[in-house]
Design an enzyme around this catalytic site. Structure first.
Site, PDB file in Angstrom:
ATOM      1  N   ASP A  74      -4.885  29.103  50.773  1.00 47.71           N
ATOM      2  CA  ASP A  74      -4.187  28.077  51.567  1.00 47.71           C
ATOM      3  C   ASP A  74      -4.725  28.074  52.996  1.00 47.71           C
ATOM      4  O   ASP A  74      -5.279  29.060  53.475  1.00 47.71           O
ATOM      5  CB  ASP A  74      -2.681  28.349  51.603  1.00 47.71           C
ATOM      6  CG  ASP A  74      -1.845  27.077  51.746  1.00 47.71           C
ATOM      7  OD1 ASP A  74      -1.235  26.653  50.741  1.00 47.71           O
ATOM      8  OD2 ASP A  74      -1.822  26.505  52.859  1.00 47.71           O
ATOM      9  N   VAL A 113      -9.770  23.719  51.991  1.00 52.32           N
ATOM     10  CA  VAL A 113     -10.528  23.265  50.826  1.00 52.32           C
ATOM     11  C   VAL A 113     -11.482  22.107  51.137  1.00 52.32           C
ATOM     12  O   VAL A 113     -12.307  21.743  50.309  1.00 52.32           O
ATOM     13  CB  VAL A 113      -9.609  22.882  49.636  1.00 52.32           C
ATOM     14  CG1 VAL A 113      -8.801  24.067  49.153  1.00 52.32           C
ATOM     15  CG2 VAL A 113      -8.716  21.694  49.984  1.00 52.32           C
ATOM     16  N   ASN A 126      -5.101  22.470  43.483  1.00 46.61           N
ATOM     17  CA  ASN A 126      -3.767  21.916  43.717  1.00 46.61           C
ATOM     18  C   ASN A 126      -3.532  21.457  45.159  1.00 46.61           C
ATOM     19  O   ASN A 126      -2.728  20.555  45.396  1.00 46.61           O
ATOM     20  CB  ASN A 126      -2.726  22.974  43.321  1.00 46.61           C
ATOM     21  CG  ASN A 126      -1.344  22.641  43.830  1.00 46.61           C
ATOM     22  OD1 ASN A 126      -0.647  21.816  43.246  1.00 46.61           O
ATOM     23  ND2 ASN A 126      -0.952  23.263  44.931  1.00 46.61           N
ATOM     24  N   TYR A 170      -4.074   7.619  49.515  1.00 45.69           N
ATOM     25  CA  TYR A 170      -3.599   8.631  48.558  1.00 45.69           C
ATOM     26  C   TYR A 170      -3.836   8.136  47.128  1.00 45.69           C
ATOM     27  O   TYR A 170      -4.319   8.893  46.278  1.00 45.69           O
ATOM     28  CB  TYR A 170      -2.118   8.906  48.792  1.00 45.69           C
ATOM     29  CG  TYR A 170      -1.567  10.057  47.965  1.00 45.69           C
ATOM     30  CD1 TYR A 170      -1.759  11.380  48.356  1.00 45.69           C
ATOM     31  CD2 TYR A 170      -0.839   9.826  46.797  1.00 45.69           C
ATOM     32  CE1 TYR A 170      -1.242  12.435  47.614  1.00 45.69           C
ATOM     33  CE2 TYR A 170      -0.322  10.872  46.050  1.00 45.69           C
ATOM     34  CZ  TYR A 170      -0.523  12.177  46.463  1.00 45.69           C
ATOM     35  OH  TYR A 170      -0.012  13.225  45.713  1.00 45.69           O
ATOM     36  N   LYS A 208      -6.230  10.082  44.429  1.00 40.00           N
ATOM     37  CA  LYS A 208      -5.738  10.676  43.179  1.00 40.00           C
ATOM     38  C   LYS A 208      -6.327   9.979  41.950  1.00 40.00           C
ATOM     39  O   LYS A 208      -6.507  10.605  40.915  1.00 40.00           O
ATOM     40  CB  LYS A 208      -4.205  10.664  43.159  1.00 40.00           C
ATOM     41  CG  LYS A 208      -3.586  11.596  44.214  1.00 40.00           C
ATOM     42  CD  LYS A 208      -3.984  13.074  44.010  1.00 40.00           C
ATOM     43  CE  LYS A 208      -3.250  14.002  44.950  1.00 40.00           C
ATOM     44  NZ  LYS A 208      -3.556  15.427  44.737  1.00 40.00           N
TER      45      LYS A 208
HETATM   46  N1  LIG Z   1       5.475  16.684  45.885  1.00 38.24           N
HETATM   47  C1  LIG Z   1       5.227  15.620  45.184  1.00 38.24           C
HETATM   48  O1  LIG Z   1       6.109  14.795  44.964  1.00 38.24           O
HETATM   49  C2  LIG Z   1       3.858  15.400  44.580  1.00 38.24           C
HETATM   50  C3  LIG Z   1       3.723  14.431  43.578  1.00 38.24           C
HETATM   51  C4  LIG Z   1       2.493  14.257  42.974  1.00 38.24           C
HETATM   52  C5  LIG Z   1       1.424  15.036  43.348  1.00 38.24           C
HETATM   53  N2  LIG Z   1       1.565  15.970  44.338  1.00 38.24           N
HETATM   54  C6  LIG Z   1       0.399  16.803  44.644  1.00 38.24           C
HETATM   55  O2  LIG Z   1       0.740  18.153  44.413  1.00 38.24           O
HETATM   56  C7  LIG Z   1      -0.131  18.995  45.160  1.00 38.24           C
HETATM   57  C8  LIG Z   1       0.677  20.081  45.822  1.00 38.24           C
HETATM   58  O3  LIG Z   1       1.512  19.511  46.789  1.00 38.24           O
HETATM   59  P1  LIG Z   1       3.028  19.944  47.048  1.00 38.24           P
HETATM   60  O4  LIG Z   1       3.869  18.774  46.789  1.00 38.24           O
HETATM   61  O5  LIG Z   1       3.315  21.240  46.391  1.00 38.24           O
HETATM   62  O6  LIG Z   1       2.972  20.066  48.638  1.00 38.24           O
HETATM   63  P2  LIG Z   1       3.222  21.232  49.693  1.00 38.24           P
HETATM   64  O7  LIG Z   1       2.950  20.598  51.000  1.00 38.24           O
HETATM   65  O8  LIG Z   1       4.541  21.881  49.482  1.00 38.24           O
HETATM   66  O9  LIG Z   1       2.077  22.275  49.352  1.00 38.24           O
HETATM   67  C9  LIG Z   1       0.735  21.982  49.571  1.00 38.24           C
HETATM   68  C10 LIG Z   1       0.017  23.215  50.101  1.00 38.24           C
HETATM   69  O10 LIG Z   1      -1.365  22.875  50.272  1.00 38.24           O
HETATM   70  C11 LIG Z   1      -1.822  23.423  51.507  1.00 38.24           C
HETATM   71  N3  LIG Z   1      -2.944  22.643  52.001  1.00 38.24           N
HETATM   72  C12 LIG Z   1      -2.933  21.395  52.518  1.00 38.24           C
HETATM   73  N4  LIG Z   1      -4.164  21.046  52.909  1.00 38.24           N
HETATM   74  C13 LIG Z   1      -4.977  22.099  52.641  1.00 38.24           C
HETATM   75  C14 LIG Z   1      -6.347  22.343  52.833  1.00 38.24           C
HETATM   76  N5  LIG Z   1      -7.148  21.437  53.412  1.00 38.24           N
HETATM   77  N6  LIG Z   1      -6.856  23.533  52.428  1.00 38.24           N
HETATM   78  C15 LIG Z   1      -6.057  24.471  51.875  1.00 38.24           C
HETATM   79  N7  LIG Z   1      -4.739  24.301  51.683  1.00 38.24           N
HETATM   80  C16 LIG Z   1      -4.205  23.125  52.064  1.00 38.24           C
HETATM   81  C17 LIG Z   1      -0.610  23.347  52.428  1.00 38.24           C
HETATM   82  O11 LIG Z   1      -0.726  24.275  53.503  1.00 38.24           O
HETATM   83  C18 LIG Z   1       0.526  23.681  51.477  1.00 38.24           C
HETATM   84  O12 LIG Z   1       0.796  25.069  51.441  1.00 38.24           O
HETATM   85  C19 LIG Z   1      -0.890  18.070  46.097  1.00 38.24           C
HETATM   86  O13 LIG Z   1      -2.195  17.842  45.587  1.00 38.24           O
HETATM   87  C20 LIG Z   1      -0.085  16.782  46.059  1.00 38.24           C
HETATM   88  O14 LIG Z   1      -0.863  15.658  46.351  1.00 38.24           O
HETATM   89  C21 LIG Z   1       2.754  16.160  44.967  1.00 38.24           C
END
Ligand SMILES: NC(=O)c1ccc[n+]([C@@H]2O[C@H](COP(=O)([O-])OP(=O)(O)OC[C@H]3O[C@@H](n4cnc5c(N)ncnc54)[C@H](O)[C@@H]3O)[C@@H](O)[C@H]2O)c1
Length: 255
Positions: A36, A63, A89, A155, A159
Site C-alpha cells: 500500500d 502501484v 486491488n 473511473y 475499470k
Molecule cells: N468500495 C467500492 O464500492 C468499490 C466498488 C467497486 C470497485 N472498487 C475497487 O475496489 C478496490 C479497492 O478499493 P476499496 O473500496 O477497498 O478502497 P479503500 O480506499 O478502502 O482501499 C484502497 C487502498 O488502496 C490504496 N491505494 C490507493 N492508491 C494506491 C497506489 N497508487 N498505490 C498503492 N496503494 C494505493 C489506499 O491507500 C487504500 O489503502 C479499488 O480498485 C476500487 O476501485 C471499490
C-alpha cells in the site's frame, strides 16, 4: 486450508477489500505480502495477521510507479521463495465527472493507478508464473467497468480497461497454467469515497449516477468480496479463467 503455503501479493491492503482479502488469504494458510501507499496501515494489518500466527510482510509502494511495483514482487520472491497469487486491488475513484469536465492530470492519475499499475504488476509476475507453470491473477474491477452509470468517465474507462486486460491476459496464457479473473464489486463499505471526496462530487455527473444508485439493493462488506477473491485464488476455481465475477447484491441486474 485452501491456500496452504501459497505466496500472495495483495495491493491496496491497508484498507477496505484489500485488507479483507489479505486477512482471508492468511487465514487460509497463504504467506501474504501486503502492499500500500499507506505503509503504517499495511504494517498494522500485517502485524495483526502475524499476531494470530499467520505469515505476512508489509511493503510500501505506489502501484503507479514501475520501480515500486517491481520491488513489491521481488520482495515476495525474496521473502517467500516464489509468487503464486497476485491480487491487483489498489484503486482510486473519480468524482463522477462526465467527459466534458475531465481534468487531464486527474485522468492520468486514475489511469496510472487503476490500469497501468495492474499492467505493470501482471507483467512482472507473468515470467515467474510461466516458469513454474502456474499462477493466479485477480483484478479488482468494478460494476463501473461493465456499464456507464456507476461512476464518472475516467473511473468507468479505467475499470473497463481492467476488464479488457483481464480477459486478454487470461486468453494469452491459458495454456500455461496461468489464470486471470476479475471481481466487479458493486457498492462496498470501504474508505474509497470519504466525506471530503463526497463534498466535491461533480454536480451534473453526481446527479446522473444517482439514478443508478437509487436501485442499489444494499451495500456490501469487504469480507463478502474477500470470499470471492478466495474462490478465485483457490483450486475451487480451476476451470474459471478470463471471467468477471459480479458481486453487487443484484445492482447490475437492474442497471
Ligand atoms: N468500495 C467500492 O464500492 C468499490 C466498488 C467497486 C470497485 N472498487 C475497487 O475496489 C478496490 C479497492 O478499493 P476499496 O473500496 O477497498 O478502497 P479503500 O480506499 O478502502 O482501499 C484502497 C487502498 O488502496 C490504496 N491505494 C490507493 N492508491 C494506491 C497506489 N497508487 N498505490 C498503492 N496503494 C494505493 C489506499 O491507500 C487504500 O489503502 C479499488 O480498485 C476500487 O476501485 C471499490
Amino acid at each position: 486450508m485452501r491456500l496452504q503455503d501459497k505466496v500472495a501479493v495483495v495491493t491496496g491492503a491497508a484498507s477496505g477489500m484489500g485488507k479483507s482479502i489479505a486477512e482471508v488469504y492468511a487465514n487460509e494458510g497463504a504467506k501474504v505480502v501486503l502492499v500500500d501507499l499507506n505503509f503504517e496501515g499495511v504494517e498494522e494489518v500485517a502485524r495483526a495477521i502475524q499476531n494470530t500466527g499467520g505469515e505476512a510482510k508489509a511493503v510500501s509502494a505506489n502501484v503507479a510507479k514501475r520501480e515500486d511495483v517491481e520491488n513489491m514482487i521481488d520482495t515476495a520472491v525474496e521473502a517467500y521463495g516464489t509468487l503464486d497469487i497476485l491480487v491487483n486491488n489498489a484503486g482510486i475513484m473519480d468524482l463522477m465527472e462526465p467527459v466534458g469536465d475531465i481534468v487531464d492530470d486527474k485522468w492520468d492519475q486514475i489511469m496510472d493507478v487503476n490500469v497501468k499499475g495492474v499492467m505493470m504488476a501482471t507483467r512482472k509476475a507473468v515470467p515467474i508464473f510461466r516458469e513454474q507453470g502456474q499462477g493466479t491473477i485477480i483484478n479488482t474491477a468494478s460494476t463501473g467497468g461493465l456499464n456507464g452509470a456507476h461512476a464518472g468517465a475516467s473511473y468507468a474507462a479505467s475499470k473497463h480497461a481492467v476488464v479488457g486486460l483481464t480477459k486478454n491476459t487470461a486468453f494469452m496464457y491459458a495454456q500455461e497454467g496461468i489464470r486471470c479473473n476479475a471481481i466487479a464489486p458493486g457498492a462496498v463499505e470501504t474508505n474509497i469515497m470519504n466525506e471530503e471526496a463526497m463534498k466535491n462530487v461533480n454536480q451534473f455527473g453526481g446527479s446522473r449516477t444517482r439514478l443508478a444508485q437509487s436501485v442499489i439493493p444494499r451495500t456490501g462488506k469487504p469480507e463478502e468480496i474477500a470470499k470471492v477473491a478466495l474462490f478465485l485464488a483457490s483450486d475451487d476455481s480451476s476451470f474459471v479463467n478470463g471471467d468477471v465475477i459480479v458481486a453487487d447484491a443484484g445492482w447490475t441486474a437492474a442497471f
